[in-house]
Each structure stands twice: as structure tokens, then as C-alpha cells.
Design a protein around this motif. Structure first.
Motif, PDB file in Angstrom:
ATOM      1  N   ILE A   1      36.969  35.271  34.811  1.00 23.39           N
ATOM      2  CA  ILE A   1      38.194  35.954  35.233  1.00 23.39           C
ATOM      3  C   ILE A   1      39.343  35.557  34.333  1.00 23.39           C
ATOM      4  N   VAL A   2      39.507  34.263  34.186  1.00 22.25           N
ATOM      5  CA  VAL A   2      40.636  33.780  33.395  1.00 22.25           C
ATOM      6  C   VAL A   2      40.510  34.272  31.961  1.00 22.25           C
ATOM      7  N   ASN A   3      39.315  34.266  31.468  1.00 24.68           N
ATOM      8  CA  ASN A   3      39.095  34.739  30.108  1.00 24.68           C
ATOM      9  C   ASN A   3      39.525  36.182  29.966  1.00 24.68           C
TER      10      ASN A   3
ATOM     11  N   THR B   1      42.410  37.683  27.464  1.00 29.35           N
ATOM     12  CA  THR B   1      42.138  38.504  26.286  1.00 29.35           C
ATOM     13  C   THR B   1      42.596  39.938  26.437  1.00 29.35           C
ATOM     14  N   GLU B   2      42.615  40.435  27.636  1.00 29.37           N
ATOM     15  CA  GLU B   2      42.830  41.866  27.744  1.00 29.37           C
ATOM     16  C   GLU B   2      44.230  42.268  28.110  1.00 29.37           C
ATOM     17  N   THR B   3      45.086  41.326  28.346  1.00 26.67           N
ATOM     18  CA  THR B   3      46.430  41.736  28.702  1.00 26.67           C
ATOM     19  C   THR B   3      47.141  42.250  27.469  1.00 26.67           C
TER      20      THR B   3
ATOM     21  N   LEU C   1      47.861  32.539  22.120  1.00 24.01           N
ATOM     22  CA  LEU C   1      48.677  33.582  22.738  1.00 24.01           C
ATOM     23  C   LEU C   1      50.127  33.163  22.823  1.00 24.01           C
ATOM     24  N   LEU C   2      50.337  31.957  23.266  1.00 25.59           N
ATOM     25  CA  LEU C   2      51.704  31.485  23.413  1.00 25.59           C
ATOM     26  C   LEU C   2      52.394  31.432  22.058  1.00 25.59           C
TER      27      LEU C   2
END
Lengths: 104, 840
Positions: B146-148, B152-154, B195-196
Motif C-alpha cells: 500500500i505504502v509503495n 510511486t503513483e501519486t 520524492l522529498l
């Protein structure tokens, strides 16, 4: 974890709606409103929507000439609060059909 | 009323609407009175609720659950699988009723709440869970996926609102990753960091702000320092961002990611930025810069420079604690040329006519201490120093003037040519309105004539390094105090104060038994009053670590080894200074009696009972709550010592991290079983900490377990005694001390001697040896010190001990001599004996 208060203010600084979810005395309310309003109105457009205020955060969103301001605690998710504000606005819009500031 | 509400919530016949309201109502109730819901019973009900189809009910239930979990997290752990399941449905399968789609995202609010709940349980995903391992791994894997997926998909999408909602979920997921720390898979952490890194250079200010904030949380995990530093340049740029909120976040992040390599660069950047920063964050910045500079300074000269720059740029925001810290550090480093460098730099800094007051203060102090190091340099002689400092006299405030006066006194002492310059200043200020200034001037002026030259030298000598204060004062104590006995009339007391507190006090601390107030009383000699207070605050007064505790000759060890950082919050309350003499007495009494009170104040009474047989002892400690409110987080830690094997049992929670609660007028108990394995002459330390009405208290105490407790009396024939006594002759094995009887007690007579005898037999547990004393003024005793250590044959090792107390009625004194096979033993017995005699 929860919203402490919700303020709607006009571009000129007049408070249109103030809803408090924690007990404040009248003096405190007046003081808070003054401080928060001055902070929010001072910000130019490009800046981010979050301000640190005492030990909490102020999250605001501007819709035309109306500012929606909420105050949450530091561990809350800011973006989702922003969305809550927007959700609230959408609900008002749907419910009253194309609402504007004067209606409030 | 809450029972009604609970019922409504639980029964399946109520409509979702009612359920929602009931859940929120219950949440409100629980917030005000947390003990309403018994977690374990309620958890299964929540489980059924969590399986409800209606998302509204789920959302309200989650709110309630988070509220409950903030109070008692352990009880709701069983609900984790349900939570994960719901989250999986929303994220992975996007299976959601149409009304709850928010810009095509399934109920972001619910997702956030679910993630928030999971943040309470960082240990849930570690593979070493106890219940149902198979079920665990399944949902752990699901959680990871889920976290993955979220990570990745946001994506940023056209609708700003959808974007916001998605990113909200994303940030919450990153928070969850941060909470997991090292237990979570590394690629999630790396993904998050990447990401950050992207986020903090995005145009959208909201995202930048959140990116910086979350990155500072991620950076606090150890091991992430490398990845964070890659973004250092971007962060430094954000420091100059137009938006104050973003600047604040950047400052925070820089503070977290600073370490020895990049410290200099970062601090320099921060300092240059300080000049343009606006008032709101300046104070915070100054404080942070000072802390960083101190922590990571490889070269202390750079540190001094940085602080000086800070003062010149925004001196108003440099609090006193910061420059006190500088003074401390400079004083503590006599090696190298740090002190000379500091003195020279400060002199130059104070030269211009317009210079910040704090700089004048620091300059005055440092020059007073170390000015002599640079006095040979051109332009920096004593006279020059005086001139430069004095030019500021008209413009500075009274506190600075007080410091300047002390400095002038020191200068006058060091350099002959300064005396005529300084004298008129003193004379002029004798009638000054400000009491502090007046007093200092008057005393310094009088000091010249009053004391002999050497005394003045000593008094005005530079301050010893701070941690070593204890020793230098000790040395001074041992010196004779004839100088102080001079007939100086009224000024004597005051001068004694100055000398003791400021410089190397040579007046012994026998004055009024105020040894304890040595470092506490108003420091006239230098402006370091606040500094000492900081030292005292940092460590509640504790006993000497090295000297034997019953020895009252020890000076009050109010010094601390840990210097508190400037502005450190939440300092716990320690033992108030006036209680210490009583504490010492109690401790000494307890060394020789089987039970008594070890410590008492308005809040807490610590009572103790101890009994021994051979090498083993049983100590029971009782902590009684005397106050009017509950003492929470009550815990006590007993230090390990190498010569005592100890086993401790106590009231539930007393010895653990979280402590226990001691209700009003009840006691917490601690039982210690100890076995001694070697001779020793100090007592184990015990630390008691608790919270009373929100204020933390921290008392370091000592347990009265001394060597004499493990003694067993031995009866010896006089001949045998004398034989052994002579055989043990030899420097190391003998300890001797002379004790003067207190002046108020009766002259030494038969009664006295029998009291002494009783001390030796009952208190010290020695066997009296009757016939071997030549006069009635001597008492001799013998005993064995039993240990639990075994020798090669498997027998217990014992140490034979002999003691003799000889009284001298004319001098009103006693001489205690101990001889044993082990020097530490001798010392220990002698100390206890000496103290017991004094208190007799």
C-alpha cells in the motif's frame, strides 16, 4: 487532532463567520482574531497556505474576496485540512446554489 | 450517559447516521474523561464496526479509534489487521461508493485517518511479533505494498484539489515511513527521500513547505544523513525564500542535518542570512546558531569568532546564557592559544566607539581573566585595555558597569600603571545609586589597603576552569585561613563572600558551615551568577562521586559535569540546597543504625531499613508520598557497582522506564538484596525521579550501604590483638584521623567513652577488646569484613579489621586509627567511625 476554530474574513478584515470548537473567553477570541487576521492578510499570493502561530498552525485558503481560515494542531496533516476547507466550500456551493460572500 | 451512547454505537439495528453521531459523541466524552472506556472490552466492538460497509461510519469510527489510541495504544493493537484491510481496499482496489469519491480519489479523509492510526504502532511491522505470525506477515506485506503504491503513483494532476488530496495521503504515508524508522524496508525510505528531494524545489510553495518539514523528520532517523546532505544546496537556497514559513522550515531542517563536516558552511550561511532575516525568527536563529557552533566546532577559535559575529549583527537577541557559555568554554581550554586569541579578538571588537553592550560585557570579562596573556603585544597593554573598556563607561547600563568594575580591579592588580587610572573610578562610584556598583567599588577600593598583597593576588587571580572548581576550592580549604582572621571589621564578611565565590576562594569553607552555599550565593566577584545557576540547574546537587560519603569534609559538590545548553527547556527540580546538611546527617546515621529516614521534603519521604548477615544484606527502601497529589512516573534507578552484587525488586513499574504512580499517603517499596565482593569505600547511588503537578523532580541519593555494614565482630584476647595490631603496621594498611569534638558538647569523660564504645560495637559492628587498652581513654575493636567472593579453595574471602579510638580529654579530640589487610577497608572504616563520632 481537531480543528480549533474556523474564521471567514473579508478582504478588508471584517469577520463574517467565527466558529470556535474550543472554549475561549471573549477577550481571547478578540485577541486571536486580530492577530490571525493581520497575519493572513499580510501574505502575498505566491506564498504557501500555512502559518505557524503560537504552538499551532493556521491554514487558510482564499476564494475571491473571502478568506477561509482554520487553526489546527501541529501534528495534523495540512494538505488534508486544506481539502476540508475546499470540501466545505463545495458543499455550501451545492447546497445554496452558487453562493457568494454576501449570502453569508 | 456514556453507556447509552455505547449501546447505540454497538447494536446493529441503528442506522448509520446514528452510529456516526454516536461514535463522535463517544470521542468527545473520552477526550474529557479517559477512563470511561475499558479498552480491551471495547476493542472487539470496534472491530465489528470497522467491518461496516458504510464509509461514513468507518470514518467516524476511525476518529473515535484515533482518539482512544492516543490514550491507550496497546489495547487497540488487535485492530491493526482490519485497518490495513480497509486501507488496502481504498488504495489498491479503489473500491468505494460513488458518493465518497473526491475528485476521483476514494475518500482521502478516511485514508489519512487510517494511516494516522497506523502511526501509533511502529513495532507492528517488525517481524518479531508474538501473536499469529502467519497472519502478521500477510498484512505486513499488504501494508508495504500500500505504502509503495502511494509513494510511486501519486501525481500532480490538473485539478489542484485532487492533487492536494493525493499529496495529503502521500505525506501521511511518508510520516508513517518515518515512524517505522529502520524496521521498515529501506527502499521505501529511499523512495521517500527522493520524492522529498524533488518536492523541495517545486514551484508550489505548499509542497515546498511540506517537503522541508517532512524531510527534517526523516533526517532525524540515523543513517539518513548522507541522503539529506545531497539536498543541502537546495535547502540553503530555500533559506532565502520569500515566504517566511518556508524559511522557518528550512532553518529547522538545516539545524537537524548539521554535523561536523558541513557545520562550518551551514553556520556561516546562517550567520550571513541573519543579517537580512526579520525579527520574528532572528532570536530562534541566534540560539540555533550558537548551539550548532558549539556542538560541531572543530576549531574553537572559529566558535569564538562566530559568536562574536552573532553579537555584532543582532546583539539584542543574544541572551546572556550564550555569552556565559562562551566564557565558560574559553576558561575551560587553557591549552593552545585559545584564550589569548579570544582576548585579542575581543579587545579589537570592543575598540570602536559604537559597539554592542553584550560585546563590551564579554570583552570585559575575558580581558579581566586572560588579558595578561596579550599584554605584551603592541597596542594591547594593560593601559590600552583599560582605556578601550573605559570608553564605553558612559554608555553602558548598570549590569555591564558592574562587570567592568570587577575587570578594572583585576587589571589594577595585574598592571601597576592601571592602579591610578582605576582608583578614581572606584572613588567616584562609591556613592552610586545602583547598589551592586556601589558595593563593588567600595569593596575593591578597600581591598587594596585591607589585605596583604599576596592575599589580593590570590583573590584576584583568574577563575579556575569550571569543571575543576571542586578541586581548587578543596586546595584552598586546606590552606590556613589566617588572612581572613584579620580585624577587618564589617568588611570581612563581604570580602569573604567575594573571595569564596568569585576567585580562588582561600577562605576555608568552615565559615558558618556555609560550604553548601559556596556556589550558590550571589557572585559578586564576577558576572557569572547566572552561569553558576545554570550549572546548578543542570544537575541537581549531588554528592561527591569520589570521596567517601560519610566524610563531612567534602565540599558541596554543586558543580555539574554536563553544561546545560543555553535555553534548555524543562529543567527538573533537584534537591534544594538547604536540605543537604540534614541529608548528610541522615545518611551518616543510617550507616550505623538499622533503620531510619534517608531523605525527606514536603513531597516525598524515603525511609530505609537494612539488615545484614555476613556478606549479604537486605535493604528495604520505602518511598512515601507526603504531598497532596499523585506522584506520577515515579521511578528509581540504582547504579551498578562492581563491588556489590545487587538484585532489586520493587513495586510494579518502580524500576522500569515508565515508572509507577504513588497515590497520596501511600508508599512504593523497593527491596535490594546485595552481596559484597570486594572492599569499598563509597556508597551506591540511587536516582529517584518523578513528576508532581507537571513538574519533573530528580533527586540523586546515596544508599547507606558501607563497608562497616558487612562487618562481623570478633573477640580477641589482648595479647592476640596487640600482636595483630603490630603486624599490620605499615603505611598503606593504616588510616588515621583526628576528630575534634564539637565545641558545644560536654568535655570528654567516662560517659563519653562509653558512648564511643557503643558506637564501635553497635554502629561499626566491631567486637570490643577489653583488656588491651592501657587507659580508660582508649577503645579497641576487632572484626572481620565478610565478602561473597571466593578464593582458590572455594572459601569466602574475609578481611580482618582492627580499630582503635584514643581520646584526648585536654585537647577535646579523638584519634581514630584503623588497620586492616586492605587499604580501602581501612579508609572506609575510618570514615564511618569519624562521622559517627562527630554526630555522637
Amino acid at each position: 487532532m481537531a480543528i480549533d476554530f474556523l474564521l471567514l474574513i473579508s478582504r478588508q478584515g471584517k469577520v463574517r463567520l467565527a466558529k470556535y470548537y474550543v472554549p475561549y473567553t471573549r477577550k481571547e477570541k478578540a485577541r486571536t482574531e486580530r492577530e490571525v487576521v493581520s497575519k493572513v492578510l499580510a501574505r502575498p499570493r505566491k506564498m504557501c497556505n500555512f502559518i505557524e502561530y503560537r504552538d499551532r498552525r493556521i491554514i487558510y485558503k482564499r476564494y475571491a474576496s473571502l478568506y477561509f481560515i482554520t487553526c489546527v494542531s501541529c501534528d495534523d496533516n495540512e494538505l488534508i485540512t486544506l481539502e476540508k476547507i475546499h470540501h466545505f466550500v463545495e458543499v455550501l456551493d451545492r447546497y445554496f446554489g452558487s453562493v457568494c460572500e454576501l449570502d453569508i | 450517559l456514556h453507556v447509552e451512547v455505547q449501546r447505540l454505537l454497538i447494536t446493529s439495528s441503528t442506522t448509520p447516521c446514528v452510529k456516526k453521531k454516536a461514535a463522535l459523541c463517544l470521542l468527545r466524552l473520552v477526550r474529557t474523561s479517559p477512563e470511561l472506556i475499558a479498552g480491551r472490552e471495547f476493542a472487539p466492538h470496534i472491530a465489528t464496526l470497522l467491518q461496516h460497509r458504510h464509509l461514513g461510519v468507518l470514518t467516524s469510527t476511525m476518529s473515535l479509534l484515533i482518539g482512544l489510541a492516543t490514550q491507550h495504544e496497546s489495547e487497540y493493537e488487535s485492530l491493526i489487521p482490519y485497518v490495513v484491510h480497509i486501507l488496502g481496499m481504498l488504495v489498491l482496489k479503489k473500491a468505494c461508493a460513488r458518493e465518497y469519491l473526491y475528485y476521483r480519489t476514494p475518500s482521502p479523509w478516511l485514508q489519512i485517518k487510517l494511516l494516522k492510526f497506523l502511526q501509533f504502532y511502529p513495532q507492528a511491522i517488525s517481524s518479531s511479533s508474538l501473536e499469529a505470525p502467519e497472519g502478521n506477515t500477510q498484512y505486513v506485506a499488504q501494508l508495504h505494498s500500500i505504502v509503495n503504491k502511494v509513494l510511486t503513483e501519486t501525481d500532480v494532476s490538473d485539478s489542484i484539489n485532487k492533487s492536494n488530496a493525493d499529496h495529503a495521503v502521500l505525506f501521511e504515508a511518508v510520516n508513517l515511513i518515518v515512524i517505522w524508522g529502520h524496521a521498515g524496508p529501506a527502499q521505501l525510505r529511499d523512495g521517500a527521500m527522493r520524492l522529498l528531494g524533488k518536492f523541495i524545489s517545486v514551484r508550489e510553495p505548499n509542497i515546498r513547505y511540506l517537503g522541508l518539514m517532512t524531510m527534517s523528520r526523516l533526517a532525524q532517523l540515523e543513517g539518513s544523513a548522507e541522503s539529506v546532505k545531497k539536498h543541502q544546496a537546495t535547502v540553503l537556497v530555500s533559506l532565502k525564500d520569500a515566504d517566511i514559513s518556508v524559511r522557518r522550515r528550512a532553518l529547522d531542517l538545516l539545524f537537524v542535518m548539521c554535523d561536523t563536516d558541513n557545520a562550518e558552511r551551514i553556520v556561516d550561511e546562517l550567520v550571513s542570512h541573519l543579517m537580512v532575516a526579520d525579527a520574528a525568527i532572528r532570536e530562534e536563529m541566534v540560539l540555533k546558531i550558537a548551539i550548532l557552533a558549539e556542538k560541531y566546532a572543530t576549531d574553537l577559535r572559529w566558535y569564538v569568532d562566530t559568536i562574536l559575529k552573532l553579537i555584532s549583527i543582532s546583539g539584542d537577541f543574544v541572551s546572556d546564557s550564550i555569552w556565559h557559555r562562551v566564557a565558560q568554554i574559553v576558561t575551560n581550554h587553557p591549552q593552545g592559544d585559545l584564550q589569548a586569541y579570544a582576548a585579542a579578538t575581543l579587545l579589537v571588537a570592543a575598540s570602536p566607539r559604537r559597539c554592542h553592550e553584550t560585546a563590551v560585557r564579554v570583552a570585559a570579562y575575558i580581558l579581566g581573566e586572560f588579558g595578561f596573556l596579550i599584554a605584551e603585544r603592541p597596542g594591547m597593554s594593560g593601559e590600552d585595555q583599560f582605556r578601550i573598556l573605559h570608553q564605553h563607561w558612559p554608555t553602558v547600563g548598570p549590569a555591564t558597569r558592574a562587570i567592568l568594575i570587577s575587570t578594572y580591579a583585576k587589571l589594577a592588580n595585574l598592571y601597576e600603571e592601571c592602579r591610578p587610572l582605576v582608583a578614581p573610578v572606584f572613588v567616584g562610584n562609591k556613592n552610586c545609586v545602583d547598589v551592586e556598583i556601589q558595593q563593588r567599588s567600595a569593596e575593591y577600593a578597600a581591598m587594596r589597603e585591607a589585605f596583604s598583597p599576596e592575599a589580593v593576588e590570590d583573590l584576584l587571580r583568574e577563575m579556575p576552569p569550571f569543571e575543576d572548581r571542586r578541586q581548587s576550592a578543596l586546595e584552598k580549604r586546606l590552606r590556613e585561613k589566617e588572612i581572613a582572621d584579620g580585624a577587618f571589621g564589617a568588611t570581612m564578611d563581604r570580602n569573604v563572600w567575594i573571595s569564596r565565590n568569585g576567585k580562588d576562594g582561600e577562605e576555608g569553607a568552615r565559615q558558618n558551615g556555609h560550604a553548601n552555599d559556596n556556589f550558590n550565593s550571589v557572585d559578586r566577584g564576577s558576572g557569572l551568577h547566572a552561569v553558576e545557576e545554570e550549572q546548578d540547574e543542570g544537575a541537581a546537587s549531588s554528592y561527591d562521586e569520589n570521596d567517601a560519603p560519610p566524610n563531612e569534609e567534602d565540599i558541596d559538590p554543586n558543580t555539574s559535569n554536563a553544561m546545560p545548553q543555553p535555553g534548555s527547556p524543562d529543567v527538573p527540580v533537584g534537591i534544594p540546597k538547604d536540605v543537604i546538611p540534614a541529608m548528610r546527617k541522615a545518611f551518616s546515621n543510617l550507616c550505623t543504625s538499622p533503620s531510619g529516614v534517608l531523605f525527606e521534603n514536603q513531597l516525598l519521604q524515603v525511609g530505609l531499613k537494612h539488615e545484614y548477615s555476613g556478606s549479604q544484606g537486605r535493604v528495604s527502601v520505602f518511598f512515601g508520598n507526603l504531598s497532596g497529589a499523585v506522584l506520577t512516573n515515579f521511578r528509581c534507578e540504582v547504579d551498578e557497582c562492581e563491588h556489590l552484587r545487587m538484585q532489586a525488586q520493587g513495586t510494579q513499574g518502580l524500576l522500569e522506564e515508565e515508572g509507577c504512580s504513588v497515590a497520596v499517603r501511600t508508599q512504593a517499596k523497593l527491596l535490594l538484596l546485595s552481596e559484597v565482593t570486594a572492599p569499598f569505600d563509597d556508597a551506591p547511588a540511587m536516582r529517584v525521579t518523578f513528576e508532581y503537578q507537571g513538574q519533573r523532580h530528580d533527586y540523586p541519593l546515596r544508599l547507606p550501604i558501607v563497608a562497616t555494614c558487612f562487618m562481623e565482630p570478633v573477640t580477641l584476647e589482648p595479647g592476640a590483638f596487640m600482636q595483630r595490631w603490630k603486624s599490620l603496621e605499615g603505611q598503606e594498611r593504616e588510616c588515621q584521623e583526628v576528630v575534634k569534638a564539637p565545641p558545644t558538647s560536654a568535655p570528654i569523660d567516662e560517659d563519653c567513652m562509653s558512648r564511643i564504645a557503643r558506637i564501635v560495637t553497635d554502629g561499626l559492628k566491631f567486637g570490643r577488646c577489653q583488656g588491651c587498652d592501657p587507659t580508660p581513654w582508649t577503645v579497641s575493636g576487632a572484626a572481620t569484613f565478610r565478602t561473597g567472593a571466593k578464593d582458590m579453595n572455594g572459601n569466602n574471602i574475609n578481611v580482618g579489621c582492627l580499630v582503635r579510638v584514643e581520646a584526648n580529654p585536654q585537647a577535646g579530640a579523638y584519634r581514630v586509627t584503623t588497620r586492616t589487610l586492605h587499604p580501602i577497608c581501612s579508609r572506609a572504616v575510618k570514615n564511618v567511625a569519624v562521622v559517627s563520632i562527630k554526630l555522637a
